[in-house]
Write a protein that holds these residues in place. Structure first.
Motif, short mmCIF file in Angstrom:
data_model
loop_
_atom_site.label_atom_id
_atom_site.label_comp_id
_atom_site.label_asym_id
_atom_site.label_seq_id
_atom_site.Cartn_x
_atom_site.Cartn_y
_atom_site.Cartn_z
N THR A 14 0.66 -1.13 0.03
CA THR A 14 -0.02 -0.10 0.06
C THR A 14 0.86 1.15 -0.02
N THR A 15 0.54 2.21 -0.98
CA THR A 15 1.10 3.42 -0.85
C THR A 15 -0.04 4.67 -0.51
N VAL A 16 0.60 5.64 0.55
CA VAL A 16 -0.25 6.63 0.76
C VAL A 16 0.05 7.99 0.48
N ALA A 17 -0.66 8.67 0.13
CA ALA A 17 -0.41 10.28 -0.11
C ALA A 17 -1.52 10.90 0.50
N ILE A 18 -1.28 11.91 1.08
CA ILE A 18 -2.26 13.06 1.59
C ILE A 18 -1.93 14.34 0.97
N TYR A 19 -2.99 15.01 0.49
CA TYR A 19 -2.95 16.10 -0.11
C TYR A 19 -3.94 16.79 0.28
N GLU A 20 -3.78 18.31 -0.03
CA GLU A 20 -4.89 19.16 0.40
C GLU A 20 -5.81 19.17 -0.73
N ALA A 21 -7.22 19.22 -0.24
CA ALA A 21 -8.37 19.17 -1.13
C ALA A 21 -8.32 19.97 -2.31
N LYS A 22 -7.88 21.16 -2.12
CA LYS A 22 -8.14 22.37 -3.15
C LYS A 22 -6.91 22.19 -4.14
N GLU A 23 -6.95 22.78 -5.11
CA GLU A 23 -6.26 23.08 -6.17
C GLU A 23 -4.98 23.97 -5.90
N PRO A 24 -3.74 23.59 -6.04
CA PRO A 24 -3.14 22.76 -6.71
C PRO A 24 -2.86 21.39 -6.00
N HIS A 25 -3.44 20.89 -5.10
CA HIS A 25 -3.28 19.67 -4.14
C HIS A 25 -2.06 19.60 -3.86
N PHE A 26 -1.54 20.49 -2.73
CA PHE A 26 -0.18 20.35 -2.21
C PHE A 26 -0.05 19.29 -1.45
N ILE A 27 1.13 18.53 -1.25
CA ILE A 27 1.18 17.29 -0.63
C ILE A 27 1.48 17.72 0.75
N ILE A 28 0.68 16.93 1.78
CA ILE A 28 1.00 17.05 3.16
C ILE A 28 2.16 16.06 3.57
N GLY A 29 2.04 15.09 2.99
CA GLY A 29 2.77 13.74 3.20
C GLY A 29 2.69 12.53 2.52
N SER A 30 3.54 11.70 2.41
CA SER A 30 3.58 10.50 1.30
C SER A 30 4.34 9.36 2.04
N SER A 31 3.98 8.25 1.88
CA SER A 31 4.55 6.92 2.37
C SER A 31 5.51 6.80 1.45
N THR A 32 5.97 7.31 0.32
CA THR A 32 7.05 7.08 -0.53
C THR A 32 8.29 7.72 -0.15
N GLY A 33 7.93 8.85 0.89
CA GLY A 33 9.38 9.63 1.79
C GLY A 33 9.58 11.00 0.74
#
Length: 135
Positions: A14-33
């Motif tokens: 499983t790979t997880v990414a957390i983004y802001e909901a609004k454009e341009p969907h800035f990354i909050i965090g990701s399991s890819t590092g």
């Protein structure tokens, strides 16, 4: 958040990414590092800041947030993470489908290949209205 995701998904499929909901969907965090911010040259935001010395970098470089679409582009010295491309394409597919929370969206690793790895993607909105936080 990235550290938490790395620790909890490092040895999984499983790979997880957390983004802001609004454009341009800035990354909050990701399991890819992958990092949620980059140091770039003020004069050319497409180039990574070459100065490790913060006193020089402060006058020459800016820190910018990374959006989901930025994951499709690698910058010199950032290190290429193949799953970042899948995450960025998954977000695009999810967005194009209207971010359906109750269904899976498929993404092929190589859209032009008949035989290609296929990934599934799912969206779940995280919303804290009192904190004005929507991921």
């Amino acid at each position: 958040i990235t550290k938490f995701l790395l620790q909890n998904y490092i040895n999984t499929t499983t790979t997880v990414a957390i983004y802001e909901a609004k454009e341009p969907h800035f990354i909050i965090g990701s399991s890819t590092g992958s990092k949620a911010a980059r140091r770039v040259l003020k004069e050319n935001k497409a180039l990574t800041c070459p100065y490790p010395d913060v006193s020089v970098a402060d006058n020459t470089c800016d820190v910018i947030r990374v959006s989901a679409s930025d994951l499709l582009q690698t910058m010199p010295d950032d290190g290429y993470v193949p799953m970042d491309t899948i995450l960025a394409r998954a977000l695009k597919q999810q967005r194009d489908a209207g971010f359906p929370e109750d269904e899976l969206v498929t993404i092929k690793e190589d859209e032009s290949a008949v035989q290609s790895a296929i990934y599934v993607s799912q969206t779940e909105l995280f919303d804290l209205p009192d904190a004005k936080l929507t991921w």
